[in-house]
Motif scaffolding. Structure first.
Motif, mmCIF file in Angstrom:
data_model
loop_
_atom_site.group_PDB
_atom_site.id
_atom_site.type_symbol
_atom_site.label_atom_id
_atom_site.label_comp_id
_atom_site.label_asym_id
_atom_site.label_seq_id
_atom_site.Cartn_x
_atom_site.Cartn_y
_atom_site.Cartn_z
ATOM 1 N N VAL A 146 0.840 -1.206 0.000
ATOM 2 C CA VAL A 146 0.000 0.000 0.000
ATOM 3 C C VAL A 146 0.873 1.254 0.000
ATOM 4 O O VAL A 146 0.657 2.171 -0.803
ATOM 5 N N ALA A 147 1.863 1.308 0.876
ATOM 6 C CA ALA A 147 2.734 2.488 0.957
ATOM 7 C C ALA A 147 3.489 2.704 -0.353
ATOM 8 O O ALA A 147 3.585 3.830 -0.850
ATOM 9 N N ALA A 148 3.999 1.624 -0.922
ATOM 10 C CA ALA A 148 4.733 1.731 -2.194
ATOM 11 C C ALA A 148 3.804 2.154 -3.326
ATOM 12 O O ALA A 148 4.186 2.950 -4.189
ATOM 13 N N ALA A 149 2.574 1.647 -3.329
ATOM 14 C CA ALA A 149 1.616 1.996 -4.382
ATOM 15 C C ALA A 149 1.208 3.460 -4.304
ATOM 16 O O ALA A 149 1.014 4.114 -5.335
ATOM 17 N N LYS A 150 1.092 3.984 -3.095
ATOM 18 C CA LYS A 150 0.723 5.400 -2.960
ATOM 19 C C LYS A 150 1.801 6.302 -3.534
ATOM 20 O O LYS A 150 1.504 7.293 -4.188
ATOM 21 N N ILE A 151 3.049 5.960 -3.311
ATOM 22 C CA ILE A 151 4.163 6.752 -3.840
ATOM 23 C C ILE A 151 4.305 6.542 -5.353
ATOM 24 O O ILE A 151 4.514 7.488 -6.103
ATOM 25 N N SER A 152 4.183 5.296 -5.795
ATOM 26 C CA SER A 152 4.362 4.953 -7.206
ATOM 27 C C SER A 152 3.129 5.250 -8.056
ATOM 28 O O SER A 152 3.205 5.222 -9.275
ATOM 29 N N LYS A 153 1.988 5.454 -7.392
ATOM 30 C CA LYS A 153 0.696 5.669 -8.043
ATOM 31 C C LYS A 153 0.243 4.457 -8.863
ATOM 32 O O LYS A 153 -0.529 4.562 -9.802
ATOM 33 N N ARG A 154 0.760 3.295 -8.456
ATOM 34 C CA ARG A 154 0.376 2.019 -9.062
ATOM 35 C C ARG A 154 0.915 0.905 -8.171
ATOM 36 O O ARG A 154 1.842 1.124 -7.386
ATOM 37 N N ILE A 155 0.373 -0.278 -8.298
ATOM 38 C CA ILE A 155 0.914 -1.421 -7.571
ATOM 39 C C ILE A 155 2.258 -1.779 -8.186
ATOM 40 O O ILE A 155 2.396 -1.831 -9.408
ATOM 41 N N THR A 156 3.231 -1.992 -7.317
ATOM 42 C CA THR A 156 4.561 -2.370 -7.779
ATOM 43 C C THR A 156 5.020 -3.631 -7.071
ATOM 44 O O THR A 156 4.637 -3.879 -5.925
ATOM 45 N N GLU A 157 5.828 -4.416 -7.772
ATOM 46 C CA GLU A 157 6.462 -5.588 -7.173
ATOM 47 C C GLU A 157 7.977 -5.417 -7.151
ATOM 48 O O GLU A 157 8.701 -6.371 -6.887
ATOM 49 N N ASP A 158 8.429 -4.208 -7.379
ATOM 50 C CA ASP A 158 9.855 -3.907 -7.392
ATOM 51 C C ASP A 158 10.404 -4.030 -5.968
ATOM 52 O O ASP A 158 10.063 -3.234 -5.091
ATOM 53 N N ASP A 159 11.265 -5.025 -5.754
ATOM 54 C CA ASP A 159 11.809 -5.280 -4.407
ATOM 55 C C ASP A 159 12.541 -4.075 -3.831
ATOM 56 O O ASP A 159 12.469 -3.816 -2.633
ATOM 57 N N GLN A 160 13.239 -3.359 -4.665
ATOM 58 C CA GLN A 160 13.990 -2.198 -4.181
ATOM 59 C C GLN A 160 13.035 -1.146 -3.607
ATOM 60 O O GLN A 160 13.294 -0.572 -2.548
ATOM 61 N N ILE A 161 11.930 -0.907 -4.276
ATOM 62 C CA ILE A 161 10.937 0.062 -3.790
ATOM 63 C C ILE A 161 10.236 -0.489 -2.554
ATOM 64 O O ILE A 161 10.093 0.209 -1.536
ATOM 65 N N LEU A 162 9.817 -1.733 -2.599
ATOM 66 C CA LEU A 162 9.068 -2.331 -1.491
ATOM 67 C C LEU A 162 9.899 -2.396 -0.206
ATOM 68 O O LEU A 162 9.382 -2.122 0.874
ATOM 69 N N ARG A 163 11.170 -2.731 -0.324
ATOM 70 C CA ARG A 163 12.022 -2.829 0.874
ATOM 71 C C ARG A 163 12.144 -1.501 1.602
ATOM 72 O O ARG A 163 12.323 -1.480 2.816
ATOM 73 N N ARG A 164 12.033 -0.394 0.883
ATOM 74 C CA ARG A 164 12.106 0.938 1.524
ATOM 75 C C ARG A 164 10.981 1.130 2.524
ATOM 76 O O ARG A 164 11.112 1.873 3.492
#
Length: 128
Positions: A105-123
């Motif tokens: 959810v947090a990554a999607a709000k920043i990315s404005k889409r669902i992401t599975e990018d581990d680098q983004i998600l780990r943040r």
């Protein structure tokens, strides 16, 4: 017609929903990823009410505003391509929910889409 979500994954989603209903709710990992074959819509789902086939999770219709919401599995299964008459929504067989839903959810709000990018998600892992 074959079910979009296999029974073993539905059982996990039902168990997750029961935990939430019994006050044992926790930040579950998404169990399944559904996506539109010909569009941008994605659903990461973690819970399921078996009585009415309503699932809960992160829903992204491709408009830049993903959100936690409920969706009818029956409705998603019924959507067919107008000309080809094939199902429009399918399950991503390779998906593995590695992080709690709050991270997605947090990554999607920043990315404005669902992401599975581990680098983004780990943040966002430390925030969950």
């Amino acid at each position: 017609m074959a079910a979009m979500i296999p029974d073993n994954l539905k059982e996990i989603m039902i168990h997750n929903a029961q935990e939430v209903q019994n006050g044992l709710g926790k930040d579950h990992e998404p169990v399944v990823k559904l996506h539109s074959r010909y569009g941008k819509a994605i659903w990461l789902l973690s819970e399921l009410d078996p009585a009415n086939q309503i699932a809960f999770g992160l829903c992204d219709l491709g408009t830049g505003t993903p959100e936690l919401s409920y969706v009818s599995i029956t409705d998603l299964e019924s959507i067919k391509h107008a000309r080809l008459k094939v199902p429009m929504v399918e399950m991503d067989q390779a998906f593995e929910g590695k992080y709690p839903m709050s991270v997605y959810v947090a990554a999607a709000k920043i990315s404005k889409r669902i992401t599975e990018d581990d680098q983004i998600l780990r943040r966002f892992l430390s925030l969950s």
